[in-house]
Design a protein around this motif. Structure first.
Motif, PDB file in Angstrom:
ATOM      1  N   ASP A  20       0.812  -1.218   0.000  1.00 52.20           N
ATOM      2  CA  ASP A  20       0.000   0.000   0.000  1.00 52.20           C
ATOM      3  C   ASP A  20       0.844   1.267   0.000  1.00 52.20           C
ATOM      4  N   ALA A  21       2.154   1.135  -0.138  1.00 52.24           N
ATOM      5  CA  ALA A  21       3.044   2.294  -0.083  1.00 52.24           C
ATOM      6  C   ALA A  21       3.462   2.721  -1.486  1.00 52.24           C
ATOM      7  N   GLU A  22       3.665   4.024  -1.638  1.00 54.30           N
ATOM      8  CA  GLU A  22       4.153   4.584  -2.902  1.00 54.30           C
ATOM      9  C   GLU A  22       5.587   5.064  -2.694  1.00 54.30           C
ATOM     10  N   ASN A  23       6.529   4.569  -3.487  1.00 57.23           N
ATOM     11  CA  ASN A  23       7.914   5.008  -3.492  1.00 57.23           C
ATOM     12  C   ASN A  23       8.661   4.662  -2.200  1.00 57.23           C
ATOM     13  N   LEU A  24       8.233   3.586  -1.530  1.00 54.24           N
ATOM     14  CA  LEU A  24       8.841   3.200  -0.248  1.00 54.24           C
ATOM     15  C   LEU A  24      10.317   2.852  -0.398  1.00 54.24           C
ATOM     16  N   GLU A  25      10.670   2.070  -1.397  1.00 59.79           N
ATOM     17  CA  GLU A  25      12.060   1.637  -1.565  1.00 59.79           C
ATOM     18  C   GLU A  25      13.000   2.828  -1.723  1.00 59.79           C
ATOM     19  N   ALA A  26      12.641   3.773  -2.579  1.00 58.10           N
ATOM     20  CA  ALA A  26      13.492   4.952  -2.801  1.00 58.10           C
ATOM     21  C   ALA A  26      13.629   5.778  -1.525  1.00 58.10           C
ATOM     22  N   TYR A  27      12.543   5.924  -0.770  1.00 59.43           N
ATOM     23  CA  TYR A  27      12.586   6.699   0.469  1.00 59.43           C
ATOM     24  C   TYR A  27      13.512   6.033   1.492  1.00 59.43           C
ATOM     25  N   LEU A  28      13.358   4.719   1.679  1.00 65.48           N
ATOM     26  CA  LEU A  28      14.183   4.011   2.661  1.00 65.48           C
ATOM     27  C   LEU A  28      15.659   4.083   2.294  1.00 65.48           C
ATOM     28  N   LYS A  29      15.969   3.999   1.010  1.00 67.21           N
ATOM     29  CA  LYS A  29      17.362   4.139   0.579  1.00 67.21           C
ATOM     30  C   LYS A  29      17.862   5.566   0.841  1.00 67.21           C
ATOM     31  N   ALA A  30      17.012   6.557   0.602  1.00 65.75           N
ATOM     32  CA  ALA A  30      17.402   7.953   0.795  1.00 65.75           C
ATOM     33  C   ALA A  30      17.704   8.261   2.262  1.00 65.75           C
ATOM     34  N   ILE A  31      17.003   7.600   3.190  1.00 61.14           N
ATOM     35  CA  ILE A  31      17.265   7.876   4.606  1.00 61.14           C
ATOM     36  C   ILE A  31      18.415   7.030   5.152  1.00 61.14           C
ATOM     37  N   GLY A  32      19.047   6.231   4.276  1.00 61.60           N
ATOM     38  CA  GLY A  32      20.247   5.520   4.667  1.00 61.60           C
ATOM     39  C   GLY A  32      20.062   4.102   5.160  1.00 61.60           C
ATOM     40  N   MET A  33      18.907   3.517   4.902  1.00 62.57           N
ATOM     41  CA  MET A  33      18.693   2.135   5.323  1.00 62.57           C
ATOM     42  C   MET A  33      19.508   1.204   4.432  1.00 62.57           C
ATOM     43  N   PRO A  34      20.178   0.204   5.017  1.00 64.41           N
ATOM     44  CA  PRO A  34      20.968  -0.742   4.211  1.00 64.41           C
ATOM     45  C   PRO A  34      20.080  -1.506   3.224  1.00 64.41           C
ATOM     46  N   ASP A  35      20.657  -1.878   2.072  1.00 65.42           N
ATOM     47  CA  ASP A  35      19.892  -2.548   1.012  1.00 65.42           C
ATOM     48  C   ASP A  35      19.144  -3.785   1.495  1.00 65.42           C
ATOM     49  N   GLU A  36      19.781  -4.593   2.336  1.00 67.09           N
ATOM     50  CA  GLU A  36      19.136  -5.805   2.840  1.00 67.09           C
ATOM     51  C   GLU A  36      17.885  -5.471   3.656  1.00 67.09           C
ATOM     52  N   ALA A  37      17.971  -4.438   4.496  1.00 70.28           N
ATOM     53  CA  ALA A  37      16.828  -4.010   5.300  1.00 70.28           C
ATOM     54  C   ALA A  37      15.742  -3.389   4.428  1.00 70.28           C
ATOM     55  N   VAL A  38      16.134  -2.658   3.389  1.00 67.18           N
ATOM     56  CA  VAL A  38      15.159  -2.069   2.461  1.00 67.18           C
ATOM     57  C   VAL A  38      14.350  -3.172   1.795  1.00 67.18           C
ATOM     58  N   LYS A  39      15.039  -4.195   1.319  1.00 72.38           N
ATOM     59  CA  LYS A  39      14.359  -5.311   0.656  1.00 72.38           C
ATOM     60  C   LYS A  39      13.352  -5.970   1.593  1.00 72.38           C
ATOM     61  N   ALA A  40      13.759  -6.228   2.837  1.00 68.83           N
ATOM     62  CA  ALA A  40      12.866  -6.852   3.814  1.00 68.83           C
ATOM     63  C   ALA A  40      11.692  -5.937   4.141  1.00 68.83           C
ATOM     64  N   ALA A  41      11.957  -4.654   4.332  1.00 66.99           N
ATOM     65  CA  ALA A  41      10.893  -3.712   4.671  1.00 66.99           C
ATOM     66  C   ALA A  41       9.869  -3.594   3.547  1.00 66.99           C
ATOM     67  N   CYS A  42      10.337  -3.683   2.313  1.00 62.92           N
ATOM     68  CA  CYS A  42       9.433  -3.555   1.160  1.00 62.92           C
ATOM     69  C   CYS A  42       8.564  -4.795   0.955  1.00 62.92           C
ATOM     70  N   GLN A  43       8.819  -5.841   1.721  1.00 65.36           N
ATOM     71  CA  GLN A  43       8.017  -7.060   1.621  1.00 65.36           C
ATOM     72  C   GLN A  43       7.281  -7.349   2.926  1.00 65.36           C
TER      73      GLN A  43
END
Length: 146
Positions: A20-43
């Motif tokens: 239900d989120a729009e542009n979540l992956e790009a936002y999480l990367k922009a705030i400095g979240m590690p790629d592995e955590a971004v992937k998990a958060a987006c799922q």
């Protein structure tokens, strides 16, 4: 001050899904979240809960990618406090009520973020998150009352 209509309307548990989120992956990367955590958060799905005790408002957050790990922030409207984020940043954070919305401002290096929480219809919250990174990045997520 915490008994405001905006805070009262947020009380209780809310659930979101990364779907239900729009542009979540790009936002999480922009705030400095590690790629592995971004992937998990987006799922994942998350549950948030708002509670009030006197003037103190508590926002608790639990994600399905870290079950049992609850992150809570307690604050008073208009009172700045130090917040340590999940990415390790130390920020000066202030929650205010503006135009019927709850606004969270996070001030810190190397960028600032603003999160606006608004009930758009009964049982539905939209959070708009804006990071003034280079380039500026924003995200929207929707939460439904449980």
């Amino acid at each position: 001050m915490s008994s405001s209509a905006v805070i009262q309307s947020l009380l209780g548990k809310w659930k979101d899904s990364s779907a239900d989120a729009e542009n979540l992956e790009a936002y999480l990367k922009a705030i400095g979240m590690p790629d592995e955590a971004v992937k998990a958060a987006c799922q994942s799905e998350a549950t948030t809960e708002w509670t009030v005790d006197g003037d103190a408002v508590t926002y608790s957050f639990e994600s399905s990618f870290k079950p049992g790990s609850v992150r809570s922030i307690t604050f008073q409207l208009g009172q700045p406090f130090e917040e340590n984020t999940i990415t390790g940043r130390s920020l000066q954070t202030t929650y205010t009520e503006e135009g019927g919305k709850l606004v969270k401002r996070q001030i810190g290096e190397p960028f600032n973020c603003t999160i606006t929480t608004e009930i758009v219809e009964p049982g539905l919250i939209v959070e708009t998150m804006v990071c003034d990174s280079n380039p500026p990045t924003s995200c929207k997520r929707m939460l439904r009352k449980q």
